[in-house]
Design a protein around this motif. Sequence first.
Motif, PDB file in Angstrom:
ATOM      1  N   ASN A 240     -17.366  26.793  18.084  1.00 17.43           N
ATOM      2  CA  ASN A 240     -18.099  27.948  18.605  1.00 17.43           C
ATOM      3  C   ASN A 240     -17.262  29.220  18.565  1.00 17.43           C
ATOM      4  N   LEU A 241     -15.945  29.071  18.690  1.00 16.46           N
ATOM      5  CA  LEU A 241     -15.039  30.222  18.668  1.00 16.46           C
ATOM      6  C   LEU A 241     -14.527  30.527  17.263  1.00 16.46           C
ATOM      7  N   ALA A 242     -15.071  29.816  16.263  1.00 18.86           N
ATOM      8  CA  ALA A 242     -14.677  29.992  14.858  1.00 18.86           C
ATOM      9  C   ALA A 242     -13.225  29.615  14.609  1.00 18.86           C
ATOM     10  N   GLN A 243     -12.686  28.727  15.428  1.00 19.99           N
ATOM     11  CA  GLN A 243     -11.332  28.206  15.221  1.00 19.99           C
ATOM     12  C   GLN A 243     -11.469  26.845  14.536  1.00 19.99           C
ATOM     13  N   TYR A 244     -11.852  26.870  13.271  1.00 24.32           N
ATOM     14  CA  TYR A 244     -12.273  25.642  12.605  1.00 24.32           C
ATOM     15  C   TYR A 244     -11.125  24.682  12.319  1.00 24.32           C
ATOM     16  N   ARG A 245      -9.956  25.208  11.975  1.00 23.79           N
ATOM     17  CA  ARG A 245      -8.813  24.311  11.743  1.00 23.79           C
ATOM     18  C   ARG A 245      -8.454  23.587  13.027  1.00 23.79           C
ATOM     19  N   HIS A 246      -8.458  24.306  14.147  1.00 23.14           N
ATOM     20  CA  HIS A 246      -8.175  23.669  15.433  1.00 23.14           C
ATOM     21  C   HIS A 246      -9.258  22.641  15.765  1.00 23.14           C
ATOM     22  N   ALA A 247     -10.492  22.964  15.428  1.00 22.45           N
ATOM     23  CA  ALA A 247     -11.583  22.013  15.667  1.00 22.45           C
ATOM     24  C   ALA A 247     -11.335  20.716  14.913  1.00 22.45           C
ATOM     25  N   ARG A 248     -10.904  20.828  13.670  1.00 25.84           N
ATOM     26  CA  ARG A 248     -10.615  19.628  12.859  1.00 25.84           C
ATOM     27  C   ARG A 248      -9.497  18.799  13.479  1.00 25.84           C
ATOM     28  N   GLU A 249      -8.436  19.457  13.955  1.00 25.61           N
ATOM     29  CA  GLU A 249      -7.307  18.724  14.523  1.00 25.61           C
ATOM     30  C   GLU A 249      -7.679  18.056  15.842  1.00 25.61           C
ATOM     31  N   TRP A 250      -8.526  18.710  16.635  1.00 28.45           N
ATOM     32  CA  TRP A 250      -8.956  18.090  17.893  1.00 28.45           C
ATOM     33  C   TRP A 250      -9.861  16.894  17.620  1.00 28.45           C
ATOM     34  N   VAL A 251     -10.616  16.937  16.541  1.00 26.91           N
ATOM     35  CA  VAL A 251     -11.396  15.761  16.154  1.00 26.91           C
ATOM     36  C   VAL A 251     -10.458  14.592  15.845  1.00 26.91           C
ATOM     37  N   HIS A 252      -9.346  14.887  15.184  1.00 29.85           N
ATOM     38  CA  HIS A 252      -8.380  13.824  14.881  1.00 29.85           C
ATOM     39  C   HIS A 252      -7.852  13.197  16.172  1.00 29.85           C
ATOM     40  N   THR A 253      -7.537  14.037  17.163  1.00 32.69           N
ATOM     41  CA  THR A 253      -7.091  13.515  18.457  1.00 32.69           C
ATOM     42  C   THR A 253      -8.176  12.653  19.087  1.00 32.69           C
ATOM     43  N   ALA A 254      -9.409  13.128  19.042  1.00 29.54           N
ATOM     44  CA  ALA A 254     -10.518  12.357  19.606  1.00 29.54           C
ATOM     45  C   ALA A 254     -10.688  11.028  18.892  1.00 29.54           C
ATOM     46  N   ARG A 255     -10.493  11.038  17.576  1.00 33.39           N
ATOM     47  CA  ARG A 255     -10.636   9.805  16.798  1.00 33.39           C
ATOM     48  C   ARG A 255      -9.565   8.781  17.189  1.00 33.39           C
ATOM     49  N   LEU A 256      -8.315   9.249  17.348  1.00 29.42           N
ATOM     50  CA  LEU A 256      -7.244   8.339  17.766  1.00 29.42           C
ATOM     51  C   LEU A 256      -7.569   7.693  19.105  1.00 29.42           C
ATOM     52  N   ALA A 257      -8.048   8.510  20.044  1.00 22.45           N
ATOM     53  CA  ALA A 257      -8.366   7.985  21.370  1.00 22.45           C
ATOM     54  C   ALA A 257      -9.567   7.046  21.320  1.00 22.45           C
TER      55      ALA A 257
END
Length: 468
Positions: A240-257
């Motif tokens: 939503n904040l157009a921080q797409y690279r950060h969005a991708r990395e947070w998805v990776h964290t969510a996937r690990l968890a």
Amino acid sequence: MTFSDRLDHPHAARCAARLRAQAPQQGWSLRELAQAITGHCGHSRLRAYRFPRGWSLTQVIDQMVTVAGVGQRLVASRVSRWERGEERPSSAYLDGLCRVYGTGPVDLGFAADYSDAADGHRPPALDSSRSLVSGTDSQDVARHGTHLVASRGDQIRRRVDEALSGSTLSDSTVAHKEAVAAQYGRTYKTQPATVFLDNILADLDDLQILTDRKLPAGQRRDLCAVTARLAGLVSMTMVNLAQYRHAREWVHTARLAADEAGDPLLRAWVASRSAVASLHLGDPYAAMMAAREAELLTRNHRAPITAMAWAILARAAATTADAHTARAALRHAEDLYGAVEQMPDNTAYAFTAGQLHFYRSHALTTLGESRAAWQAQDDAISAFGPDEHLDPNLVRLDRALCMVHNGDIVQGADYAATVLQQLPAVHRPAIVWRRAQAVAYAIPAARRSTPRVRALHEVLAIGAGPAQ
């Protein structure tokens, strides 16, 4: 030579060794020696505090565990990145470093980001965006003071919780974190993005401290599930904040968890978040792969998330102009949505009727099927909750784009400008401006001198900067 290169340069190491040898003759304290190493040898302040003690990186971690009770899962390479300035420790780890070295964050080189963190003070995580939600200067000062008091209380509360919990966690603590995640799922749709992000990151910081402990397998799985949900919500907010690279990395964290939690439905929800992040990163093919992954994970147990996977797939296919795949995916989404039991709560973890029609609207608008898109927009607006701001207005901007596609240039430009002007500033994150810009860009160049079209461009030029 970069700063991190200079830290490892042989000259810097010899310089630090010479100063350390001189310290007894000069009568320097450990703090004075650390300051000399920083000033003369080019080492970071954090590394300069380690050298006088002769500790290895592993010994620093051992000290953090012994003295501060944090860092059980730390590795030497991560501490090295802190010393190089390549990564910043969380507030919990910074507090541990301050205790180990017997000093404050200013001396360790973290004044700009962690002012007085070791004493329980932490500035707002998104202080630079405070203008979005603040009023007068005096109100800002009062709010900042309140935040400092609340942050100090938060540090005390953490220590009380640790003392009560001992070496493990009570079931009530795990249940509390699950309730926190559920609450964020509800407030995601109503809170301004920057406020939501500030709060959820603070709770993730808390959660990380808990997962650092040695826990029974069941409790760890439950906390990993909470982490996956919160990290997924952070990814959504970054989009939503157009921080797409950060969005991708947070998805990776969510996937690990989610992988550690072992819940297929949760893994499917995270995959759907990955699909959306890829879509906004401009990679619709990766989005389609992630959406298919979500569908496969729930193939043996159909759920609302299965319908969501098909809806996201439709939107991604529409972006590639694959109308056949997009329409087929929309049919799957609609059929499944009517066939599975829906969650009663309007939460970000659910796939609601509003979300179904939201994806229909965007896919059909992208395909240029304005009549069908218009119906999807009506269905979406009627299905959204009364306190939702973001998605309903994205749907309205889809309608403005449909107007432009139909040749109603003036009406579409005027409608988009009205949507922006009527939306409170705190509910206008970057994703709204980008959707409005798509309306402006769709207007033929020959028509952009029309007064109403110029008015839309003026609204975009005036408001886009501060609202993002």
